[in-house]
Write a protein that holds these residues in place. Structure first.
Motif, PDB file in Angstrom:
ATOM      1  N   PRO A  60       0.837  -1.129   0.173  1.00 48.98           N
ATOM      2  CA  PRO A  60       0.155   0.012   0.054  1.00 48.98           C
ATOM      3  C   PRO A  60       0.841   1.308  -0.018  1.00 48.98           C
ATOM      4  O   PRO A  60       0.759   2.084  -0.664  1.00 48.98           O
ATOM      5  CB  PRO A  60      -0.966  -0.123   1.375  1.00 48.98           C
ATOM      6  CG  PRO A  60      -0.834  -1.751   1.543  1.00 48.98           C
ATOM      7  CD  PRO A  60       0.444  -2.112   1.272  1.00 48.98           C
ATOM      8  N   LEU A  61       1.913   1.347   0.812  1.00 56.66           N
ATOM      9  CA  LEU A  61       2.674   2.635   0.908  1.00 56.66           C
ATOM     10  C   LEU A  61       3.472   3.012  -0.386  1.00 56.66           C
ATOM     11  O   LEU A  61       3.350   3.868  -0.943  1.00 56.66           O
ATOM     12  CB  LEU A  61       3.671   2.368   1.821  1.00 56.66           C
ATOM     13  CG  LEU A  61       3.360   2.571   3.445  1.00 56.66           C
ATOM     14  CD1 LEU A  61       4.540   2.213   4.270  1.00 56.66           C
ATOM     15  CD2 LEU A  61       3.098   3.890   3.621  1.00 56.66           C
ATOM     16  N   TRP A  70      -7.855  -2.730   6.459  1.00 54.71           N
ATOM     17  CA  TRP A  70      -8.375  -1.252   7.237  1.00 54.71           C
ATOM     18  C   TRP A  70      -7.326  -0.589   7.502  1.00 54.71           C
ATOM     19  O   TRP A  70      -7.075   0.877   7.461  1.00 54.71           O
ATOM     20  CB  TRP A  70      -9.501  -1.472   7.841  1.00 54.71           C
ATOM     21  CG  TRP A  70     -10.693  -2.346   7.463  1.00 54.71           C
ATOM     22  CD1 TRP A  70     -10.870  -3.562   7.831  1.00 54.71           C
ATOM     23  CD2 TRP A  70     -11.213  -2.210   6.204  1.00 54.71           C
ATOM     24  NE1 TRP A  70     -11.829  -4.087   7.188  1.00 54.71           N
ATOM     25  CE2 TRP A  70     -12.140  -3.089   6.077  1.00 54.71           C
ATOM     26  CE3 TRP A  70     -11.286  -1.075   5.058  1.00 54.71           C
ATOM     27  CZ2 TRP A  70     -13.035  -3.539   4.758  1.00 54.71           C
ATOM     28  CZ3 TRP A  70     -12.269  -1.504   4.078  1.00 54.71           C
ATOM     29  CH2 TRP A  70     -13.136  -2.560   4.021  1.00 54.71           C
ATOM     30  N   ALA A  71      -6.315  -1.075   8.321  1.00 51.25           N
ATOM     31  CA  ALA A  71      -5.002  -0.328   8.959  1.00 51.25           C
ATOM     32  C   ALA A  71      -4.222   0.170   8.000  1.00 51.25           C
ATOM     33  O   ALA A  71      -3.489   1.201   8.533  1.00 51.25           O
ATOM     34  CB  ALA A  71      -4.573  -1.239   9.838  1.00 51.25           C
ATOM     35  N   VAL A  72      -4.091  -0.111   7.147  1.00 47.96           N
ATOM     36  CA  VAL A  72      -3.207   0.214   5.860  1.00 47.96           C
ATOM     37  C   VAL A  72      -3.719   1.007   4.802  1.00 47.96           C
ATOM     38  O   VAL A  72      -3.084   1.633   3.977  1.00 47.96           O
ATOM     39  CB  VAL A  72      -2.270  -1.132   5.312  1.00 47.96           C
ATOM     40  CG1 VAL A  72      -1.450  -1.603   6.511  1.00 47.96           C
ATOM     41  CG2 VAL A  72      -3.400  -2.030   4.630  1.00 47.96           C
ATOM     42  N   VAL A 110      -6.313   8.537  11.863  1.00 53.03           N
ATOM     43  CA  VAL A 110      -6.339   8.783  13.401  1.00 53.03           C
ATOM     44  C   VAL A 110      -8.060   8.153  13.966  1.00 53.03           C
ATOM     45  O   VAL A 110      -8.069   7.321  14.706  1.00 53.03           O
ATOM     46  CB  VAL A 110      -6.474  10.234  13.644  1.00 53.03           C
ATOM     47  CG1 VAL A 110      -6.866  10.566  15.101  1.00 53.03           C
ATOM     48  CG2 VAL A 110      -4.912  10.475  13.348  1.00 53.03           C
ATOM     49  N   ALA A 111      -8.995   8.552  13.130  1.00 55.05           N
ATOM     50  CA  ALA A 111     -10.318   8.182  13.350  1.00 55.05           C
ATOM     51  C   ALA A 111     -10.478   6.468  13.333  1.00 55.05           C
ATOM     52  O   ALA A 111     -10.923   6.028  14.428  1.00 55.05           O
ATOM     53  CB  ALA A 111     -11.407   8.802  12.185  1.00 55.05           C
ATOM     54  N   TYR A 112      -9.992   5.752  12.333  1.00 55.93           N
ATOM     55  CA  TYR A 112     -10.205   4.461  12.314  1.00 55.93           C
ATOM     56  C   TYR A 112      -9.330   3.796  13.647  1.00 55.93           C
ATOM     57  O   TYR A 112      -9.824   2.778  14.209  1.00 55.93           O
ATOM     58  CB  TYR A 112      -9.629   3.748  11.020  1.00 55.93           C
ATOM     59  CG  TYR A 112      -9.246   2.353  11.312  1.00 55.93           C
ATOM     60  CD1 TYR A 112     -10.341   1.458  10.970  1.00 55.93           C
ATOM     61  CD2 TYR A 112      -8.067   1.889  11.471  1.00 55.93           C
ATOM     62  CE1 TYR A 112     -10.305   0.200  11.086  1.00 55.93           C
ATOM     63  CE2 TYR A 112      -7.780   0.462  11.524  1.00 55.93           C
ATOM     64  CZ  TYR A 112      -9.096  -0.250  11.253  1.00 55.93           C
ATOM     65  OH  TYR A 112      -8.958  -1.786  11.461  1.00 55.93           O
ATOM     66  N   ASN A 113      -8.135   3.967  13.981  1.00 53.83           N
ATOM     67  CA  ASN A 113      -7.404   3.592  14.834  1.00 53.83           C
ATOM     68  C   ASN A 113      -7.908   3.959  16.143  1.00 53.83           C
ATOM     69  O   ASN A 113      -7.712   3.375  17.161  1.00 53.83           O
ATOM     70  CB  ASN A 113      -5.994   3.854  14.807  1.00 53.83           C
ATOM     71  CG  ASN A 113      -5.293   3.014  13.688  1.00 53.83           C
ATOM     72  OD1 ASN A 113      -5.076   1.893  13.824  1.00 53.83           O
ATOM     73  ND2 ASN A 113      -4.902   3.999  12.522  1.00 53.83           N
ATOM     74  N   TYR A 114      -8.719   5.043  16.292  1.00 52.07           N
ATOM     75  CA  TYR A 114      -9.362   5.520  17.697  1.00 52.07           C
ATOM     76  C   TYR A 114     -10.516   4.514  18.000  1.00 52.07           C
ATOM     77  O   TYR A 114     -10.660   4.091  19.099  1.00 52.07           O
ATOM     78  CB  TYR A 114      -9.613   6.851  17.707  1.00 52.07           C
ATOM     79  CG  TYR A 114     -10.434   7.501  18.738  1.00 52.07           C
ATOM     80  CD1 TYR A 114      -9.377   7.655  20.060  1.00 52.07           C
ATOM     81  CD2 TYR A 114     -11.821   7.469  18.952  1.00 52.07           C
ATOM     82  CE1 TYR A 114     -10.260   8.255  21.029  1.00 52.07           C
ATOM     83  CE2 TYR A 114     -12.335   7.914  20.208  1.00 52.07           C
ATOM     84  CZ  TYR A 114     -11.622   8.295  21.278  1.00 52.07           C
ATOM     85  OH  TYR A 114     -12.088   8.652  22.352  1.00 52.07           O
ATOM     86  N   PHE A 115     -11.295   4.250  16.917  1.00 54.77           N
ATOM     87  CA  PHE A 115     -12.488   3.622  17.070  1.00 54.77           C
ATOM     88  C   PHE A 115     -12.583   2.011  17.039  1.00 54.77           C
ATOM     89  O   PHE A 115     -13.351   1.310  17.587  1.00 54.77           O
ATOM     90  CB  PHE A 115     -13.641   4.077  16.309  1.00 54.77           C
ATOM     91  CG  PHE A 115     -13.946   5.588  16.457  1.00 54.77           C
ATOM     92  CD1 PHE A 115     -14.750   5.601  17.515  1.00 54.77           C
ATOM     93  CD2 PHE A 115     -13.859   6.531  15.707  1.00 54.77           C
ATOM     94  CE1 PHE A 115     -15.530   7.031  17.999  1.00 54.77           C
ATOM     95  CE2 PHE A 115     -14.295   7.890  15.970  1.00 54.77           C
ATOM     96  CZ  PHE A 115     -14.993   8.010  17.198  1.00 54.77           C
TER      97      PHE A 115
END
Length: 392
Positions: A251-252, A303-305, A291-296
């Motif tokens: 992905p990167l 999804w994390a990447v 930030v929003a994904y990893n907060y919730f």
């Protein structure tokens, strides 16, 4: 001829990223071999990056004085020696010494490659050439950790350094046979250390140049944060094996490659500042989603990447125009300007991946917030680099 030149310059810029990324899956194995802590093994990356950044101060200047080809060829010889040394290292101290030499030798291609583009191309053509090089170069960090993971599983971590030595030999032969000298003798500058120091000081005193280099370096810092945390992000946070680094690096890097292609296509349609603003809009949106994904939610693939793909795509759009905006301010010292620009960016890369990453790599949310903060400071530097509007 441009295709061959693109491939050669892309190959030279791959030398550094391969030395950075290929051995990342081997961190636990190297730690076990030398009975060392994860923080100690992290220093094999940190020392490489700091020496890599330091030597970038000199490659452009040396190539301005002695020509592009000779400096590249000597650096490749040193790179090969350092890689062989890493493969046979009997202690962590010896491995660290080899990584220092490898770092000193790895930056010539990326610095001098940009100077070669400046020697032979101008304007949108130069921007397109840089974008093409970035597209090919982007394959290296995508493939490197995947290849490194399989080499680690199949042959052990020493095989990775043998691979790096072999790549260095291939690039030496290719440069010797096919890369022509692009800086005529009449255009070279004598190597006077006092004059060189004065020229560096002149570059450093230029606020716009400095802010452009810092802006790009900090935006790329989000990339650096995940690279420096790769082993822990993959194996500890996502609970994946050492052969699964593709989940982070594809992905990167695919985002970087696609973004570089877009930058080349858009070079004739938008001004350089407009492209940078488009890039920042994309990076801000991606960072906020991350930030929003990893907060919730608990981090898991894909999804994390996914936000990282869009972040790197947006980042790649800004890299050619920001680099050229900075270098075009010193057309008579393009090698020196390229060196200073690379030094600032790689010093920031080293600081983020070597010093900041160990503080954050135990949490996906911390990493996401780290990227957002770096981007905010980068945006501030970009705004400071813009010319002041004259009062009506």
């Amino acid at each position: 001829m441009n295709i061959l030149l693109t491939l050669l310059l892309a190959g030279l810029t791959m030398v550094g990223p391969l030395a950075i990324d290929t051995y990342l899956p081997s961190f636990p194995a190297i730690a076990q071999t030398f009975d060392a802590s994860p923080i100690a093994i992290q220093q094999t990356l940190s020392l490489f990056l700091f020496t890599f950044a330091f030597m970038m101060l000199f490659y452009g200047t040396l190539s301005d004085s002695f020509g592009r080809r000779p400096v590249i060829l000597v650096s490749l010889v040193l790179y090969i020696v350092a890689s062989v040394g890493g493969a046979i290292a009997g202690s962590l101290g010896f491995l660290l010494a080899c990584r220092v030499l490898q770092g000193l030798a790895s930056g010539a291609g990326s610095v001098i490659g940009r100077a070669i583009v400046q020697d032979r191309f101008t304007g949108a053509e130069a921007q397109k050439m840089l974008s093409n090089i970035m597209m090919f170069f982007g394959l290296a960090p995508a493939i490197a950790p995947i290849l490194g993971g399989w080499l680690q599983v199949s042959f052990g971590w020493r095989s990775i350094f043998w691979f790096l030595a072999a790549f260095g030999v291939v690039m030496f032969i290719a440069v010797y046979r096919w890369l022509p000298e692009s800086l005529a003798v009449k255009d070279r500058h004598p190597l006077h250390l006092g004059t060189i120091a004065g020229n560096y000081w002149k570059v450093l005193r230029n606020r716009k140049f400095l802010m452009l280099a810092v802006a790009l370096g900090l935006a790329f810092g989000g990339f650096a944060l995940y690279i420096g945390s790769a082993a822990y992000f993959i194996m500890t946070i996502l609970h994946l094996p050492e052969t699964a680094f593709a989940w982070l690096f594809i992905p990167l890097i695919s985002g970087m490659v696609i973004g570089s292609g877009m930058a080349g296509k858009l070079a004739h349609r938008f001004s350089q500042p407009a492209l940078v603003w488009i890039s920042y809009a994309g990076m801000v949106a991606s960072a906020l989603v991350n930030v929003a994904y990893n907060y919730f939610f608990t981090a898991e693939v894909p999804w994390a990447v996914l936000p990282l793909f869009f972040y790197s795509l947006a980042l790649a759009i800004s890299m050619p125009p920001m680099s050229l905006m900075a270098m075009n301010m010193f057309p008579q010292n393009s090698g020196l300007a390229a060196s200073m620009q690379s030094f600032i960016q790689m010093t920031l890369f080293a600081a983020v991946s070597g010093l900041l990453a160990p503080l954050l790599f135990d949490s996906a949310l911390k990493l996401a917030v780290g990227v957002a903060v770096l981007l905010l400071v980068s945006l501030l530097a970009w705004v400071l680099a813009l010319p002041e509007k004259k009062a009506a």
